[in-house]
Design a protein around this motif. Structure first.
Motif, PDB file in Angstrom:
ATOM      1  N   PRO A  46       5.758  10.657  -6.683  1.00  0.00           N
ATOM      2  CA  PRO A  46       7.292  11.203  -6.789  1.00  0.00           C
ATOM      3  C   PRO A  46       7.790  11.413  -7.974  1.00  0.00           C
ATOM      4  CG  PRO A  46       6.896   9.178  -5.205  1.00  0.00           C
ATOM      5  CD  PRO A  46       5.740   9.144  -6.367  1.00  0.00           C
ATOM      6  N   THR A  47       8.484  12.417  -8.180  1.00  0.00           N
ATOM      7  CA  THR A  47       9.101  12.869  -9.514  1.00  0.00           C
ATOM      8  C   THR A  47      10.593  13.256  -9.162  1.00  0.00           C
ATOM      9  OG1 THR A  47       8.808  15.257  -9.798  1.00  0.00           O
ATOM     10  CG2 THR A  47       7.063  13.786 -10.334  1.00  0.00           C
ATOM     11  N   GLU A  48      11.586  13.459 -10.131  1.00  0.00           N
ATOM     12  CA  GLU A  48      12.554  13.725  -9.844  1.00  0.00           C
ATOM     13  C   GLU A  48      12.844  15.131  -9.146  1.00  0.00           C
ATOM     14  OE1 GLU A  48      16.844  12.766  -9.760  1.00  0.00           O
ATOM     15  OE2 GLU A  48      15.158  11.517 -10.767  1.00  0.00           O
ATOM     16  N   ALA A  49      12.039  15.766  -9.450  1.00  0.00           N
ATOM     17  CA  ALA A  49      12.252  17.443  -9.048  1.00  0.00           C
ATOM     18  C   ALA A  49      11.359  17.514  -7.786  1.00  0.00           C
ATOM     19  CB  ALA A  49      11.701  18.512  -9.811  1.00  0.00           C
ATOM     20  N   MET A  50      10.201  16.924  -7.480  1.00  0.00           N
ATOM     21  CA  MET A  50       9.390  16.941  -6.353  1.00  0.00           C
ATOM     22  C   MET A  50       8.249  15.961  -6.315  1.00  0.00           C
ATOM     23  SD  MET A  50       6.795  20.060  -8.056  1.00  0.00           S
ATOM     24  CE  MET A  50       8.201  21.014  -8.767  1.00  0.00           C
ATOM     25  N   VAL A  51       7.529  16.024  -5.290  1.00  0.00           N
ATOM     26  CA  VAL A  51       6.525  14.824  -4.992  1.00  0.00           C
ATOM     27  C   VAL A  51       5.024  15.759  -5.295  1.00  0.00           C
ATOM     28  CG1 VAL A  51       5.270  13.451  -3.208  1.00  0.00           C
ATOM     29  CG2 VAL A  51       7.969  13.721  -3.204  1.00  0.00           C
ATOM     30  N   VAL A  52       4.260  15.424  -6.121  1.00  0.00           N
ATOM     31  CA  VAL A  52       2.991  15.840  -6.432  1.00  0.00           C
ATOM     32  C   VAL A  52       2.051  14.843  -5.838  1.00  0.00           C
ATOM     33  CG1 VAL A  52       1.658  16.563  -8.449  1.00  0.00           C
ATOM     34  CG2 VAL A  52       4.040  16.739  -8.583  1.00  0.00           C
ATOM     35  N   ILE A  53       0.932  15.322  -5.065  1.00  0.00           N
ATOM     36  CA  ILE A  53      -0.040  14.823  -4.437  1.00  0.00           C
ATOM     37  C   ILE A  53      -1.451  15.478  -5.137  1.00  0.00           C
ATOM     38  CG2 ILE A  53      -1.200  14.095  -2.403  1.00  0.00           C
ATOM     39  CD1 ILE A  53       1.595  14.045  -1.014  1.00  0.00           C
TER      40      ILE A  53
ATOM     41  N   LYS B 136       1.019  -1.170   0.013  1.00  0.00           N
ATOM     42  CA  LYS B 136       0.047   0.056  -0.037  1.00  0.00           C
ATOM     43  C   LYS B 136       0.910   1.113  -0.064  1.00  0.00           C
ATOM     44  CE  LYS B 136      -3.959  -1.975   2.546  1.00  0.00           C
ATOM     45  NZ  LYS B 136      -4.954  -1.936   3.673  1.00  0.00           N
ATOM     46  N   ALA B 137       1.865   1.289   0.812  1.00  0.00           N
ATOM     47  CA  ALA B 137       2.815   2.407   0.983  1.00  0.00           C
ATOM     48  C   ALA B 137       3.585   2.417  -0.419  1.00  0.00           C
ATOM     49  CB  ALA B 137       4.061   2.248   1.970  1.00  0.00           C
ATOM     50  N   LEU B 138       3.755   1.561  -1.243  1.00  0.00           N
ATOM     51  CA  LEU B 138       4.268   1.730  -2.588  1.00  0.00           C
ATOM     52  C   LEU B 138       3.223   2.128  -3.783  1.00  0.00           C
ATOM     53  CD1 LEU B 138       6.839  -1.364  -2.406  1.00  0.00           C
ATOM     54  CD2 LEU B 138       7.294   1.232  -1.976  1.00  0.00           C
TER      55      LEU B 138
ATOM     56  N   GLY C  19     -12.970   9.050  -0.744  1.00  0.00           N
ATOM     57  CA  GLY C  19     -11.809   9.866  -1.724  1.00  0.00           C
ATOM     58  C   GLY C  19     -10.657   9.296  -1.739  1.00  0.00           C
ATOM     59  N   PHE C  20      -9.843   9.726  -2.358  1.00  0.00           N
ATOM     60  CA  PHE C  20      -8.547   9.060  -2.448  1.00  0.00           C
ATOM     61  C   PHE C  20      -7.218  10.147  -2.951  1.00  0.00           C
ATOM     62  CE2 PHE C  20     -10.297   8.522  -6.383  1.00  0.00           C
ATOM     63  CZ  PHE C  20      -9.513   8.990  -7.440  1.00  0.00           C
ATOM     64  N   LEU C  21      -6.219   9.660  -2.586  1.00  0.00           N
ATOM     65  CA  LEU C  21      -4.918  10.578  -3.106  1.00  0.00           C
ATOM     66  C   LEU C  21      -4.153   9.785  -4.077  1.00  0.00           C
ATOM     67  CD1 LEU C  21      -3.317  10.981   0.610  1.00  0.00           C
ATOM     68  CD2 LEU C  21      -5.202  12.460  -0.672  1.00  0.00           C
ATOM     69  N   ILE C  22      -3.525  10.511  -4.795  1.00  0.00           N
ATOM     70  CA  ILE C  22      -2.624  10.120  -6.137  1.00  0.00           C
ATOM     71  C   ILE C  22      -1.375  10.977  -5.704  1.00  0.00           C
ATOM     72  CG2 ILE C  22      -1.964   9.882  -8.308  1.00  0.00           C
ATOM     73  CD1 ILE C  22      -4.514   8.251  -7.985  1.00  0.00           C
ATOM     74  N   ILE C  23      -0.402   9.813  -5.212  1.00  0.00           N
ATOM     75  CA  ILE C  23       0.928  10.212  -4.748  1.00  0.00           C
ATOM     76  C   ILE C  23       1.998   9.895  -5.793  1.00  0.00           C
ATOM     77  CG2 ILE C  23       2.640  10.225  -2.864  1.00  0.00           C
ATOM     78  CD1 ILE C  23       0.452   9.386  -0.939  1.00  0.00           C
TER      79      ILE C  23
ATOM     80  N   LYS D 246      -4.682  15.085   6.982  1.00  0.00           N
ATOM     81  CA  LYS D 246      -3.954  13.951   8.071  1.00  0.00           C
ATOM     82  C   LYS D 246      -3.289  12.629   7.230  1.00  0.00           C
ATOM     83  CE  LYS D 246      -7.515  15.348  11.528  1.00  0.00           C
ATOM     84  NZ  LYS D 246      -8.671  14.656  12.091  1.00  0.00           N
ATOM     85  N   GLU D 247      -3.909  12.336   6.553  1.00  0.00           N
ATOM     86  CA  GLU D 247      -3.388  11.112   5.814  1.00  0.00           C
ATOM     87  C   GLU D 247      -2.262  11.498   4.942  1.00  0.00           C
ATOM     88  OE1 GLU D 247      -2.810   7.246   4.803  1.00  0.00           O
ATOM     89  OE2 GLU D 247      -4.371   8.293   6.261  1.00  0.00           O
ATOM     90  N   ILE D 248      -2.276  12.775   4.151  1.00  0.00           N
ATOM     91  CA  ILE D 248      -1.045  13.248   3.697  1.00  0.00           C
ATOM     92  C   ILE D 248       0.446  13.368   4.688  1.00  0.00           C
ATOM     93  CG2 ILE D 248       0.149  15.195   2.633  1.00  0.00           C
ATOM     94  CD1 ILE D 248      -2.640  15.491   1.261  1.00  0.00           C
ATOM     95  N   ALA D 249       0.162  13.808   5.754  1.00  0.00           N
ATOM     96  CA  ALA D 249       1.054  13.994   6.826  1.00  0.00           C
ATOM     97  C   ALA D 249       1.779  12.475   7.185  1.00  0.00           C
ATOM     98  CB  ALA D 249       0.732  14.548   7.898  1.00  0.00           C
ATOM     99  N   ARG D 250       0.802  11.628   7.355  1.00  0.00           N
ATOM    100  CA  ARG D 250       0.953  10.120   7.613  1.00  0.00           C
ATOM    101  C   ARG D 250       1.925   9.505   6.523  1.00  0.00           C
ATOM    102  NH1 ARG D 250      -0.656   4.503   7.861  1.00  0.00           N
ATOM    103  NH2 ARG D 250      -1.961   4.841   6.134  1.00  0.00           N
ATOM    104  N   GLN D 251       1.449   9.771   5.485  1.00  0.00           N
ATOM    105  CA  GLN D 251       2.083   9.124   4.066  1.00  0.00           C
ATOM    106  C   GLN D 251       3.419   9.730   3.976  1.00  0.00           C
ATOM    107  OE1 GLN D 251       1.051   6.622   2.238  1.00  0.00           O
ATOM    108  NE2 GLN D 251      -0.697   6.460   3.457  1.00  0.00           N
ATOM    109  N   LEU D 252       3.741  10.991   4.269  1.00  0.00           N
ATOM    110  CA  LEU D 252       5.004  11.375   4.009  1.00  0.00           C
ATOM    111  C   LEU D 252       6.003  10.767   4.798  1.00  0.00           C
ATOM    112  CD1 LEU D 252       4.405  15.503   3.672  1.00  0.00           C
ATOM    113  CD2 LEU D 252       4.671  13.668   1.881  1.00  0.00           C
ATOM    114  N   ARG D 253       5.554  10.388   6.408  1.00  0.00           N
ATOM    115  CA  ARG D 253       6.481   9.855   7.043  1.00  0.00           C
ATOM    116  C   ARG D 253       6.618   8.512   6.906  1.00  0.00           C
ATOM    117  NH1 ARG D 253       3.437  10.584  12.631  1.00  0.00           N
ATOM    118  NH2 ARG D 253       5.666   9.310  13.702  1.00  0.00           N
ATOM    119  N   LEU D 254       5.415   7.830   6.339  1.00  0.00           N
ATOM    120  CA  LEU D 254       5.351   6.324   6.123  1.00  0.00           C
ATOM    121  C   LEU D 254       6.357   5.940   4.846  1.00  0.00           C
ATOM    122  CD1 LEU D 254       4.045   3.423   6.656  1.00  0.00           C
ATOM    123  CD2 LEU D 254       2.297   4.026   5.148  1.00  0.00           C
TER     124      LEU D 254
END
Length: 391
Positions: free
Chosen positions: A284-291, A266-268, A278-282, A317-325
């Protein structure tokens, strides 16, 4: 209840942090030599003036990137009379790994050697005293700074960590003196050492991670590795840590009992579902992370703005958790569901800031762009999960 688990999945050891039985951090443990906290006597290979940095050969073929900033340096092959500009190629310099190698980038190193304990961090900024911003009491901050004489030339730089807030002063002073002696011996060893290479191996990475998270926040530490279990027992006994340390020795694999493989998958995954639908699309790119925050089928009823705010708060709340995870860092751009009300935007920002305080890695809300994209930064220290783990 917060607990820490150390186990193995697919030949990779993981340190996992659970808060209220929710997985919030997932750290693959680095078995490489170039781990954060290792101290080397290295040789300057190349000095690059236009980026004000140099590249230092550490050990074997390992090279570190050293920014030539205003931090102290210890050069052992000669005197350094004129400051940073005097560092030259072929100089022998004492350095510490500050950031692991990331993709094609070398490990970032620093000349400001430091040692970290439960209560204090010592470095080469002689006479400098700092106190964690999370210690809010003015009286306590002043009391801590009075424990050390800043005018003494022999006193290393010292930063009092958050754990000092409720600690006994005698314990803090004892740790300061212990680390001072250790740092002094490292410097002496480097001064007389003729060969370059590893001078001091930092604490095991899992111990550093536990220290950084804060042992006072942990009620239980559990592992299925006997060697790690023994080390943890000694560590907790030596530092009078109250967390319960236990060994899992059942025949049923611990990672299966934890459901670790599914959690890592799930974390990958770039899609992360929210309870609201709802849902997030995360991405990661070379320059930045887009959510990107999406409503899915979560918008119901007449009060659309109220529902949008509810989903955005849940997403924050979930974005803060996902950044750590996922250990995502650098520049992070978040496209929340459009909000017309400025008060709603402020509520989402306040929610992000509150959740970021749970993260020991420096994470900051920066601003909202003209296109209503939220700008966030998170300090880079270790490689993200997706670069290390492939399932």
């Amino acid at each position: 209840m917060n607990r820490i688990v150390i186990t193995q999945l697919n030949d990779i050891k993981f340190l996992l942090v659970y808060e209220e039985n929710v997985l919030v951090e997932c750290h693959p443990l680095n078995e490489n030599e170039l781990q954060i906290g290792n101290i080397y006597l290295g040789r300057v290979q190349k000095k690059v003036k236009n980026i004000n940095a140099c590249f230092v050969l550490l050990d074997g073929d390992d090279v570190g990137y050293l920014p030539l900033d205003n931090k102290p340096y210890i050069v052992t092959n000669r005197q350094l009379p004129n400051g940073l500009a005097s560092i030259a190629e072929s100089d022998i310099i004492l350095v510490e790994v500050e950031q692991e190698p990331i993709k094609l980038k070398q490990a970032k190193i620093t000349g400001n050697i430091s040692l970290t304990g439960r209560y204090v961090v010592l470095d080469l900024n002689y006479g400098h005293i700092g106190v964690s911003k999370k210690i809010g009491s003015k009286e306590r901050r002043e009391e801590l700074t009075s424990l050390i004489n800043p005018t003494s030339e022999n006193n290393f730089g010292c930063v009092f960590r958050t754990g000092c807030d409720k600690a006994d002063n005698s314990d803090i002073i004892a740790e300061y003196e212990k680390l001072s002696g250790k740092l002094e011996s490292i410097i002496q060893k480097a001064t007389y050492e003729k060969k370059t290479g590893l001078i001091y191996k930092g604490k095991p990475e899992y111990i550093n991670l536990i220290d950084n998270y804060g042992v006072d926040r942990v009620s239980e530490i559990k592992t299925d590795d006997e060697e790690i279990y023994t080390t943890l027992l000694d560590y907790c006994k030596e530092n009078e840590i109250k967390a319960e340390v236990s060994l899992y020795n059942d025949e049923y694999p611990y990672y299966k009992l934890l459901g670790l493989e599914e959690d890592v998958k799930k974390a990958l995954n770039k899609k992360c579902w929210l309870k609201s639908g709802g849902f997030l699309i995360i991405e990661p790119t070379e320059a930045m992370v887009v959510i990107d925050v999406n409503t899915g089928k979560a918008i119901e009823g007449k009060d659309r703005e109220k529902h949008i705010l509810k989903i955005n708060i849940e997403a924050a709340k979930e974005i803060a958790r996902q950044l750590r995870l996922r250990n995502l860092s650098g520049i992070i751009m978040v496209d929340f569901i459009n909000m017309k009300n400025e008060d709603d935007k402020r509520m989402v920002v306040d929610c992000l800031k509150k959740e970021f305080t749970k993260d020991k890695v420096s994470t900051n809300f920066i601003d909202i762009t003209h296109l209503d994209v939220f700008e966030i930064t998170r300090k880079k220290q270790k490689r993200p999960l997706y670069e290390i783990v492939k399932l």
